[in-house]
Design a protein around this motif. Sequence first.
Motif, PDB file in Angstrom:
ATOM      1  N   GLU A 179      36.599  13.212  40.137  1.00  0.00           N
ATOM      2  CA  GLU A 179      36.319  12.056  39.296  1.00  0.00           C
ATOM      3  C   GLU A 179      37.677  11.516  38.866  1.00  0.00           C
ATOM      4  N   GLU A 193      39.631   5.715  35.274  1.00  0.00           N
ATOM      5  CA  GLU A 193      39.427   4.269  35.371  1.00  0.00           C
ATOM      6  C   GLU A 193      40.744   3.547  35.653  1.00  0.00           C
ATOM      7  N   ASN A 237      32.813  11.383  43.052  1.00  0.00           N
ATOM      8  CA  ASN A 237      31.834  10.982  42.044  1.00  0.00           C
ATOM      9  C   ASN A 237      32.444   9.822  41.259  1.00  0.00           C
ATOM     10  N   ARG A 238      32.149   8.613  41.679  1.00  0.00           N
ATOM     11  CA  ARG A 238      32.809   7.418  41.151  1.00  0.00           C
ATOM     12  C   ARG A 238      32.164   6.922  39.862  1.00  0.00           C
ATOM     13  N   ILE A 239      32.345   7.716  38.820  1.00  0.00           N
ATOM     14  CA  ILE A 239      31.847   7.290  37.510  1.00  0.00           C
ATOM     15  C   ILE A 239      32.750   6.219  36.921  1.00  0.00           C
ATOM     16  N   ASN A 240      33.973   6.127  37.432  1.00  0.00           N
ATOM     17  CA  ASN A 240      34.930   5.101  37.012  1.00  0.00           C
ATOM     18  C   ASN A 240      35.286   4.231  38.201  1.00  0.00           C
ATOM     19  N   THR A 299      28.073   6.357  43.841  1.00  0.00           N
ATOM     20  CA  THR A 299      28.419   5.141  43.108  1.00  0.00           C
ATOM     21  C   THR A 299      27.316   4.813  42.108  1.00  0.00           C
ATOM     22  N   TYR A 300      27.713   4.116  41.070  1.00  0.00           N
ATOM     23  CA  TYR A 300      26.788   3.804  39.979  1.00  0.00           C
ATOM     24  C   TYR A 300      26.652   2.309  39.720  1.00  0.00           C
ATOM     25  N   ASP A 301      27.342   1.507  40.532  1.00  0.00           N
ATOM     26  CA  ASP A 301      27.215   0.059  40.405  1.00  0.00           C
ATOM     27  C   ASP A 301      27.517  -0.595  41.749  1.00  0.00           C
ATOM     28  N   ASN A 304      31.400  -0.688  43.076  1.00  0.00           N
ATOM     29  CA  ASN A 304      31.894   0.562  43.651  1.00  0.00           C
ATOM     30  C   ASN A 304      31.199   0.893  44.965  1.00  0.00           C
ATOM     31  N   HIS A 335      23.439   7.368  45.241  1.00  0.00           N
ATOM     32  CA  HIS A 335      23.304   6.858  43.872  1.00  0.00           C
ATOM     33  C   HIS A 335      23.202   7.991  42.859  1.00  0.00           C
ATOM     34  N   THR A 336      23.002   9.219  43.353  1.00  0.00           N
ATOM     35  CA  THR A 336      22.957  10.370  42.444  1.00  0.00           C
ATOM     36  C   THR A 336      23.790  11.508  43.010  1.00  0.00           C
TER      37      THR A 336
END
Length: 106
Positions: free
Chosen positions: A3, A6, A37-40, A66-68, A71, A90-91
């Motif tokens: 991770e 940002e 794990n691209r939380i940022n 990715t979460y958006d 990304n 996505h998860t």
Amino acid sequence: MTEIKEGIILNFEKAAALFQLGKEHYGNKTPFVYISNRINSYSFEPTAHYKSTDLFPNLLGFAVVTYDLLNKEVAELEQVFLNKPTQIFHTLDDAIAWVEQLIIRD
């Protein structure tokens, strides 16, 4: 799994410590799959993938969570530069399940 903070612009040289940890843990024989794990949101110099995959003959693939939409689109662009199996998820659970399947097949 990594991770990244940002806004970081990551390249091969900046990732050297990460690569060293991977070498110490997996060596050249233990199969593994890299999970991002691209939380940022951050940037990775895509051509650096060529150098990094050469370091790890036991790297079986890449999973990107990715979460958006932004990304996800960045991850899709980076796939062009990867010469290993790559999937976008996505998860984290879905990514881990895919990784386990790749390692079992090896």
